[in-house]
Scaffold this active site. Structure first.
Site, PDB file in Angstrom:
ATOM      1  N   PHE A  78     -45.084 -42.163 -45.253  1.00 43.39           N
ATOM      2  CA  PHE A  78     -45.081 -41.854 -43.822  1.00 43.39           C
ATOM      3  C   PHE A  78     -43.646 -41.839 -43.327  1.00 43.39           C
ATOM      4  O   PHE A  78     -42.908 -42.813 -43.503  1.00 43.39           O
ATOM      5  CB  PHE A  78     -45.894 -42.882 -43.022  1.00 43.39           C
ATOM      6  CG  PHE A  78     -45.970 -42.532 -41.562  1.00 43.39           C
ATOM      7  CD1 PHE A  78     -46.839 -41.536 -41.120  1.00 43.39           C
ATOM      8  CD2 PHE A  78     -45.161 -43.155 -40.636  1.00 43.39           C
ATOM      9  CE1 PHE A  78     -46.893 -41.182 -39.779  1.00 43.39           C
ATOM     10  CE2 PHE A  78     -45.207 -42.802 -39.285  1.00 43.39           C
ATOM     11  CZ  PHE A  78     -46.080 -41.818 -38.865  1.00 43.39           C
ATOM     12  N   ASP A  82     -36.208 -44.707 -46.412  1.00 43.65           N
ATOM     13  CA  ASP A  82     -36.764 -44.795 -45.072  1.00 43.65           C
ATOM     14  C   ASP A  82     -37.051 -46.269 -44.798  1.00 43.65           C
ATOM     15  O   ASP A  82     -38.031 -46.823 -45.282  1.00 43.65           O
ATOM     16  CB  ASP A  82     -38.042 -43.959 -44.972  1.00 43.65           C
ATOM     17  CG  ASP A  82     -38.687 -44.050 -43.592  1.00 43.65           C
ATOM     18  OD1 ASP A  82     -38.326 -44.958 -42.822  1.00 43.65           O
ATOM     19  OD2 ASP A  82     -39.563 -43.211 -43.297  1.00 43.65           O
ATOM     20  N   LYS A 118     -37.723 -48.752 -35.298  1.00 42.68           N
ATOM     21  CA  LYS A 118     -38.626 -49.866 -35.001  1.00 42.68           C
ATOM     22  C   LYS A 118     -37.876 -51.153 -34.589  1.00 42.68           C
ATOM     23  O   LYS A 118     -37.431 -51.247 -33.463  1.00 42.68           O
ATOM     24  CB  LYS A 118     -39.587 -50.089 -36.174  1.00 42.68           C
ATOM     25  CG  LYS A 118     -40.591 -48.933 -36.307  1.00 42.68           C
ATOM     26  CD  LYS A 118     -41.853 -49.290 -37.055  1.00 42.68           C
ATOM     27  CE  LYS A 118     -42.930 -48.220 -36.853  1.00 42.68           C
ATOM     28  NZ  LYS A 118     -43.127 -47.326 -37.970  1.00 42.68           N
TER      29      LYS A 118
HETATM   30  C1  LIG Z   1     -43.036 -45.844 -37.908  1.00 40.91           C
HETATM   31  C2  LIG Z   1     -42.389 -45.145 -39.054  1.00 40.91           C
HETATM   32  C3  LIG Z   1     -41.752 -43.906 -38.889  1.00 40.91           C
HETATM   33  C4  LIG Z   1     -41.787 -43.146 -37.599  1.00 40.91           C
HETATM   34  O1  LIG Z   1     -41.106 -43.779 -36.575  1.00 40.91           O
HETATM   35  P1  LIG Z   1     -41.312 -43.264 -35.069  1.00 40.91           P
HETATM   36  O2  LIG Z   1     -40.416 -44.136 -34.258  1.00 40.91           O
HETATM   37  O3  LIG Z   1     -42.782 -43.434 -34.744  1.00 40.91           O
HETATM   38  O4  LIG Z   1     -40.935 -41.839 -35.032  1.00 40.91           O
HETATM   39  C5  LIG Z   1     -41.100 -43.361 -39.980  1.00 40.91           C
HETATM   40  N1  LIG Z   1     -41.070 -43.987 -41.153  1.00 40.91           N
HETATM   41  C6  LIG Z   1     -41.677 -45.177 -41.360  1.00 40.91           C
HETATM   42  C7  LIG Z   1     -41.583 -45.831 -42.692  1.00 40.91           C
HETATM   43  C8  LIG Z   1     -42.363 -45.785 -40.314  1.00 40.91           C
HETATM   44  O5  LIG Z   1     -42.985 -46.961 -40.512  1.00 40.91           O
END
Ligand SMILES: *Cc1c(COP(=O)(O)O)cnc(C)c1O
Length: 406
Positions: free
Chosen positions: A141, A226, A255
């Site tokens: 994700f 990521d 986050k």
């Molecule tokens: C939450 C998340 C995203 C997306 O972040 P947003 O602030 O919602 O755009 C991308 N990568 C990972 C691993 C995430 O947990």
């Protein structure tokens, strides 16, 4: 002078909001530390942390001060000008990581978008148009923009929006042989979540990340981590790459970085950063003084030996109790994760029922998360009090035992 606010209820959501979410039946109105109160005055313990965002809980005094001080000073000047909070935050991130340079934006998806664009740009500049392929992992994700859902590759997020971004492939997570078979001289980047967050709190094997690093080097491909969910203390190290000791070329953070105020960052090296020359990329709000002032205050609290050690200790406190609850109820087959990103894997008999566990927990006044249908996820404040952990887990245990009896 205070202005009377119009009363609103959960039912208003279904009238005036785009129906892309399905929020809980109650509306939180106030938070303090790891406690949240709803409209009716009910108090809940927060193990969800705004999905790994509220790194210091709710209304942490240091963050309130940073935000209000900055709110009384300067809000926004655009990137036509730089600003002091952005420069201070960049220094802190550069000092604390492998990176030499920071690019600020507003969400995880935007940080990844910048990372993917940078990787393609670097390959384009150095090797030509053919080297543009990105390898991601199955069930990853990376956000909800068209590029990031294409890289994430999960059909439920990416199908039905017309043509996707091409040149992206997906290999099973933690499978080095599969990555080895897929990587080629056309690969510009490999992107990995050091712990897959949304799809079940699945930590990478150390050998997998080490092997990915080596394969990228052999093929002139960039390694992107990521760390939107794993970064800023979540694992007990400032970033998960430091926990593993495997260094990426590009890292995305969001986050927890803002502790609840929207801000994100893409971090990279001098050599790579030089490919995003003036005019090649940008964002209006990115690096605004408010977000940067708050993020700097988050880092000041999180990036200390005491806080990081505390996260590891709290991990043990959660894990041993959750394992006991799992054994007594038969609900969990495994408790996994690192630091304060913890997943309880539902046993076969309870597969698909993570949402039921969430609902039962909420009835007992504790907020938890799911990570897919089969995993109950905990991503609480990194400074949650031990007393709140114990009280919240008492409530959670009651909820789970009632569910198991029903
Ligand atoms: C939450 C998340 C995203 C997306 O972040 P947003 O602030 O919602 O755009 C991308 N990568 C990972 C691993 C995430 O947990």
């Amino acid at each position: 002078m205070s202005v009377e606010q119009a009363p609103v209820q959960r039912a208003d959501f279904d009238q005036v909001m785009v129906p892309n979410y399905s929020p809980a039946a109650f509306i939180p109105v106030r938070g303090e530390g790891s406690r949240v109160w709803d409209q009716s005055g009910r108090e809940l313990i927060d193990f969800a942390g705004g999905i790994a965002v509220n790194a210091l809980g709710h209304c942490h005094p240091a963050l309130v001060k940073a935000l209000t001080d900055q709110a009384n000073t300067l809000w926004h000047v655009s990137n036509v000008f730089t600003n002091e909070p952005a420069l201070r935050l960049a220094h802190k991130l550069v000092d604390a990581t492998f990176a030499d340079r920071a690019f600020f934006c507003n969400s995880g998806a935007e940080a990844n978008e910048a990372a993917f664009k940078l990787a393609r740009r670097v390959a384009h500049d150095r090797f030509g148009a053919d080297k543009h392929e990105i390898i991601a992992t199955v069930n990853s994700f990376h956000g909800r923009t068209l590029f990031t859902v294409s890289v994430g590759g999960q059909p439920k997020y990416s199908d039905g929006f017309g043509p996707k971004i091409t040149g992206i492939s997906h290999v099973p997570y933690n499978d080095l042989e599969a990555l080895k078979a897929q990587i080629s001289d056309k690969t510009c980047a490999v992107v990995i979540e050091p712990i897959q967050g949304e799809s079940g709190v699945v930590p990478a094997d150390l050998a997998y990340l080490q092997g990915a690093r080596k394969l990228c080097d052999e093929h002139n491909a960039l390694l992107i981590f990521d760390e939107v969910q794993t970064g800023v203390g979540r694992t007990g190290s400032l970033f998960a790459y430091q926990h593993y000791g495997v260094t990426p070329d590009i890292l995305s953070s969001a986050k927890s970085l803002g502790g609840g105020f929207p801000i994100a960052a893409m971090l990279t090296t001098n050599a790579l950063a030089s490919h995003l020359a003036v005019g090649t990329h940008g964002t209006t709000y990115g690096g605004n003084p408010l977000g940067c002032a708050v993020a700097a205050a988050v880092l000041d609290v999180v990036n200390t030996p005491e806080t990081l050690a505390g996260i590891k200790a709290k991990h043990t406190r959660f894990k041993s109790r959750l394992e006991k609850i799992g054994q007594e109820t038969g609900l969990f087959s495994q408790v996994r994760g690192v630091g304060l990103l913890i997943g309880c894997v539902l046993s076969d008999a309870w597969k698909g029922k993570a949402k039921d566990v969430l609902n039962a927990a909420e009835k007992e006044n504790v907020m938890v998360l799911q990570a897919g249908p089969d995993v109950v996820r905990f991503a609480p404040s990194l400074v949650i009090e031990d007393a709140d952990i114990d009280e919240g887990l008492d409530r959670f245990e009651r909820a789970v035992k009632q569910l198991a009896q029903a």
